[in-house]
Enzyme design. Structure first.
Site, short mmCIF file in Angstrom:
data_model
loop_
_atom_site.label_atom_id
_atom_site.label_comp_id
_atom_site.label_asym_id
_atom_site.label_seq_id
_atom_site.Cartn_x
_atom_site.Cartn_y
_atom_site.Cartn_z
CG HIS A 463 -1.55 0.76 1.23
ND1 HIS A 463 -2.93 0.90 1.27
CD2 HIS A 463 -1.76 2.39 1.93
CE1 HIS A 463 -4.00 2.36 1.15
NE2 HIS A 463 -2.89 2.76 1.98
CD GLU A 464 1.45 3.76 3.36
OE1 GLU A 464 2.04 4.73 2.92
OE2 GLU A 464 0.56 3.64 4.26
CG HIS A 467 -0.23 5.72 -0.31
ND1 HIS A 467 -1.46 6.49 -1.17
CD2 HIS A 467 -0.33 5.55 0.21
CE1 HIS A 467 -1.90 6.84 -0.59
NE2 HIS A 467 -1.73 5.93 0.64
CG HIS A 470 0.25 8.95 -7.15
ND1 HIS A 470 -0.76 9.45 -6.05
CD2 HIS A 470 0.22 9.50 -8.08
CE1 HIS A 470 -1.69 9.40 -7.14
NE2 HIS A 470 -1.05 9.98 -7.91
ZN LIG Z 1 -3.26 5.18 1.87
#
Ligand SMILES: [Zn+2]
Length: 674
Positions: A463-464, A467, A470
């Site tokens: 998940h991290e 990010h 991104h």
């Molecule tokens: Zn998040």
């Protein structure tokens, strides 16, 4: 010389001493003010370049100092740093208020804004202009003096009310305790939980066991305690915070907050508070949010009712329970889950050695986006445990620096997050590349075992890292539109979509091997992980939707029509109820997310983000989870674009259509025929 004030590329951690921060902040604020003054004092007529772009690039030194400081305050803090944070935070908010209240600056921005159609701006430039203009107009810059004054009064009153709302919940939580002296009353609790309850009792000079309304005490008790009457007592106490008709009652506060927010929105020219908030969200309007929540409700309800029936039958068969109540839900769900899946972390952990998972997530990024991670040791860090990487794209161009800080330490706050030390942007012909960081709190290695992650930690890491991608793949002109600077109901797409790879055999076989034997993770375990991940998904969905609908009931219409808090809540919850109603409880009076925190008109976004990531991943599933073409479309239209255009436009360019709820329903096993 103050290293924070010298020009630096990578943050010079080893040269920074705590006494450097305050003077660096003071000087950087002063320099930023001078840069803003220069924009205002410019004798030339306002243009996009001399006003909007100039404002965008003003205060870069302050941004650099701030990001080093506040990242340290989260990942490696101490009393000195915390003290400095107390001192500089008011200076920073004063500085940013001075900008948004600066009429001369606003006049220049407005004059550019008023001629925007004639300026021939690119979509990204239009977005930047819109964003700068709105940051003033949404704070009242266009209003008459009278209305500005009223806005300030409302804001002052709202911040007081929100504070009182929170203090009341805290006082209610602290006031309550359940003191147990008979060991039979804690039957069912795991040893560790019993111990914690004993320690809590001891800390208050009491014998036996003490339970409170704090989550670490409340949640395990509801999950494991066999004594049904005591579960009822604790559950009712938990669910009636701020609803006792006494000095700590929050009903009046809720009514006042909702009405003041409504008035504030009206003053600024919006129909309701939700219209005001959603103007800067992908969901756009309260009508669209309601439509979204109701569609999902309609489609998830049959599954939720089936799951509830299964739980009722199970409780009846096990303990002869005739009417399943709210205080039974968590208890029997846990027992049912154990029976159905028999899956615990200890079985999975040997397959998730930290180093393997990191290599795995890098491999996934390589297969999807052609990225290469090279670990390096020549980058300054704030702690010896922080790893550093140079990241290159498939044509060997330098893309980003990546810091990774995985384990808990005394000075690190809990949780896991992505952050950056330097944004990506383009200026004077140069594409300035970003410095991105992931900070987590994963289980450490011991003298006998390497760091072995729970499955939850594995999905957190993916998940991290999503990010982080991104941030690393950002390719925009302006720093305030770069990377994760997007509408907040869009920001979880890149992170949540990455979690999907953790459930796929094709991805798991790249890295999930036993730390001792190198044996790949058995298929049967993968299937169990998948099945247990969607356990009671229908009931969970209804619960989330009920909170979203309650939020909209307070913020999406004129609240002056609401006279009774509980009646309004019952109305909002009508279509989502599974358990029998309890008249002594109220969710609204303790709904801190929307009445104290920043989630008002935004609770829907939890489910919204899930719909987005499921719909996006369905595209990968359809073409192959490592399909280059789909990955490239995702990179080119979403990951690299930041907030340069409306997220729905970006998404449709990637997917060819707007997101639909069907992919989520399918992934969650919520279709009728399932
Ligand atoms: Zn998040």
């Amino acid at each position: 010389m103050n290293p924070l004030l010298l020009k630096f590329d990578t943050a010079p951690f080893s040269q920074i001493k705590n006494e450097h921060f305050k003077p660096a902040f003071l000087r950087a604020i002063e320099n930023a003010r001078a840069e803003i003054d220069a924009i205002i004092d410019n004798l030339d007529a306002p243009t996009f370049e001399n006003t909007i772009e100039a404002l965008e690039f003003a205060g870069q030194q302050l941004d650099r100092v701030s990001s080093v400081f506040f990242n340290l305050n989260s990942a490696e803090t101490n009393e000195d740093i915390q003290q400095i944070a107390q001192e500089v935070s008011p200076l920073l908010s004063e500085f940013s208020n001075d900008i948004t209240l600066n009429l001369d600056l606003f006049q220049r921005i407005k004059s550019v804004y008023d001629q925007k159609d004639a300026l021939n701006l690119s979509p990204e430039q239009q977005t930047l202009l819109e964003k700068k203009y709105k940051s003033f107009s949404r704070n009242g810059a266009n209003l008459s003096e009278d209305k500005k004054k009223r806005l300030r009064e409302i804001d002052a009153e709202l911040s007081k009310l929100k504070l009182t709302f929170g203090e009341n919940i805290l006082a209610e939580t602290n006031k309550y305790e359940m003191h147990l002296t008979d060991e039979a009353d804690v039957d069912g609790l795991p040893e560790g939980e019993k111990e914690a309850a004993t320690q809590l009792a001891e800390s208050k000079d009491k014998e036996g066991w003490l339970l409170t309304l704090d989550h670490p005490s409340y949640i395990p008790f509801m999950k494991y305690a066999e004594n049904r009457e005591l579960r009822k007592e604790l559950s009712l106490a938990f669910a009636s915070k701020g609803f006792h008709g006494d000095a700590l009652d929050n009903q009046e506060n809720v009514l006042k907050i909702a009405n003041l927010r409504h008035e504030r929105a009206n003053v600024l020219g919006y129909e309701t508070h939700a219209h005001f908030v959603l103007e800067e969200r992908m969901a756009e309007t309260p009508e669209k949010v309601r439509e979204f929540l109701n569609e999902l409700l309609h489609k998830a309800k049959p599954a939720a009712e089936r799951e509830f029936k299964q739980l009722e039958d199970f409780a009846k068969e096990l303990d002869g329970i005739d009417r399943l109540e709210k205080w039974d839900g968590s208890y029997y769900s846990e027992k049912l889950k154990q029976k159905l899946f028999d899956l615990d972390d200890e079985k999975l952990k040997p397959y998730f050695k930290l180093e393997n998972v990191i290599a795995g997530v890098f491999k996934v990024a390589e297969k999807l986006f052609g990225l290469r991670f090279e670990e390096v040791s020549d980058i300054d860090t704030y702690h010896e445990e922080v790893k550093t990487y140079r990241v290159y794209d498939d044509t060997n161009n330098f893309l980003s620096l990546f810091y990774a800080d995985f384990h808990p330490r005394k000075g690190k706050r809990g949780g896991a997050w992505m952050t950056s030390y330097k944004p990506q942007y383009k200026k004077d012909g140069e594409n300035v590349r970003p410095h991105i960081s992931n900070v987590c709190n994963f289980t450490r290695s011991t003298s006998t075992k390497p760091s072995l992650l729970t499955f939850n930690e594995v999905t957190t890491l993916f998940h991290e890292f999503g990010h982080a991608l991104h941030g690393m793949l950002a390719n925009t002109l302006y720093p305030s539109l770069s990377g994760t600077s997007v509408y907040w109901d869009f920001v979880e797409l890149p992170s949540q979509v990455m979690e999907n790879w953790c459930y796929e055999q094709e991805a798991l076989e790249l890295f999930a091997t036993h730390y001792k034997t190198d044996a790949p993770i058995p298929m049967e375990l993968i299937k169990k992980i998948k099945d247990s991940a969607t356990f009671q998904e229908g009931m969970q969905t209804l619960r989330q939707l009920s909170f979203g609908l309650l939020d909209m009931s307070w913020h999406g219409t004129d609240p002056s029509n609401i006279t009774d808090v509980k009646t309004n809540e019952n109305l909002a919850f009508e279509g989502t109820k599974l358990y029998p109603e309890t008249s002594e409880t109220c969710m609204t009076t303790a709904f801190a997310h929307i009445f104290q925190g920043g989630y008002s008109s935004g609770y829907y976004s939890y489910k919204w983000a899930e719909v987005l990531d499921a719909d996006a991943f369905a595209y990968f599933k359809e073409k192959g989870i490592f399909n280059k073409e789909v990955a490239t479309k995702f990179k080119d239209n979403v990951l690299s674009k930041g907030g340069t255009e409306n997220p729905m436009v970006l998404y449709k360019r990637f997917r060819g259509a707007e997101p639909k709820v069907e992919a989520l329903l399918k992934r969650a096993g919520l279709f009728e025929n399932h």
